[in-house]
Design an enzyme around this catalytic site. Sequence first.
Site, PDB file in Angstrom:
ATOM      1  N   ASP A   1       0.811  -1.204   0.000  1.00 40.42           N
ATOM      2  CA  ASP A   1       0.000   0.000   0.000  1.00 40.42           C
ATOM      3  C   ASP A   1       0.853   1.267   0.000  1.00 40.42           C
ATOM      4  O   ASP A   1       2.071   1.225   0.171  1.00 40.42           O
ATOM      5  CB  ASP A   1      -1.001  -0.011   1.167  1.00 40.42           C
ATOM      6  CG  ASP A   1      -0.331   0.007   2.530  1.00 40.42           C
ATOM      7  OD1 ASP A   1       0.397   0.977   2.819  1.00 40.42           O
ATOM      8  OD2 ASP A   1      -0.545  -0.936   3.312  1.00 40.42           O
ATOM      9  N   PHE A   2       0.199   2.378  -0.178  1.00 41.59           N
ATOM     10  CA  PHE A   2       0.833   3.692  -0.344  1.00 41.59           C
ATOM     11  C   PHE A   2       1.797   4.011   0.800  1.00 41.59           C
ATOM     12  O   PHE A   2       2.871   4.583   0.580  1.00 41.59           O
ATOM     13  CB  PHE A   2      -0.266   4.750  -0.432  1.00 41.59           C
ATOM     14  CG  PHE A   2       0.219   6.147  -0.716  1.00 41.59           C
ATOM     15  CD1 PHE A   2       0.644   6.506  -1.985  1.00 41.59           C
ATOM     16  CD2 PHE A   2       0.215   7.108   0.286  1.00 41.59           C
ATOM     17  CE1 PHE A   2       1.072   7.801  -2.266  1.00 41.59           C
ATOM     18  CE2 PHE A   2       0.642   8.406   0.022  1.00 41.59           C
ATOM     19  CZ  PHE A   2       1.073   8.753  -1.249  1.00 41.59           C
TER      20      PHE A   2
END
Length: 257
Positions: A108-109
């Site tokens: 994820d980011f």
Amino acid sequence: MDGYFVRLNQFISHHTKYSRREADVLIEQGRVNVEKTKADFKTILKDNQRVFIDGKYIKPQKNDLYTVVVYHKPKGEIVSKKDDRGRRVIYDSLGEKYACFVPVGRLDFASEGVILLTDSKKVAQSLMESSLEREYIIKVKGNITQEIIQAMTEGIYLENAQAGAHPKNKIRQMEFAPFAKYEIIKNEKNFSKLKVSIKEGKNRELRRFFAYFKKDVLDLRRIRYGWVCLNALPVGKTRFLNKDEYKLLHKFMDKGD
């Protein structure tokens, strides 16, 4: 190799005992010949061109020819071709030469660490669907309770696993298998640090797991995917699999997970 384009040193490292660096030396020494073209560092093989080292034909092994790259994804990048919110994606850093490479899974980011990319969709799918261990270093807010230890050991099923998920994600229920391994490095009131290994890659699996116990993940870094380790690869940099890693990948593809 029909219809496939590959660098000469890559072909040699896949189908002989030589590494890429050793292949470069052989090419520089003029010991490599390629059918219908001049052999140099920029040579791209195509159309079933034959390769010779010291006059000896190099017969391609039965393994499909593919390339796998290790990328140390930094925080603040999306593992995607593009982002509808205009955020930076990994291909902004990787550049045009890796535009056709497929990522093996996601991070994820806000997470960093090992991302594998390959020019073979078959390899990508096989690795993603495998039960190879994914190993992480995680920092969480608060202490690790006995309840968390039991869930890591035995697994847990959640009717509502939205805590820790992306707001737009619609997955509510989630089953967490027992962790393959876990080690509590630091366990204190303010924050704790763990090394954990899981065998699945569900959407934000670890963030959801710890969020259920009201433990926010402050930092998450993937340090290993199967037999491929992050080691000292700097953030934002790439490397190719080494010779031993390719051997293990070929065995994996031949035998399955």
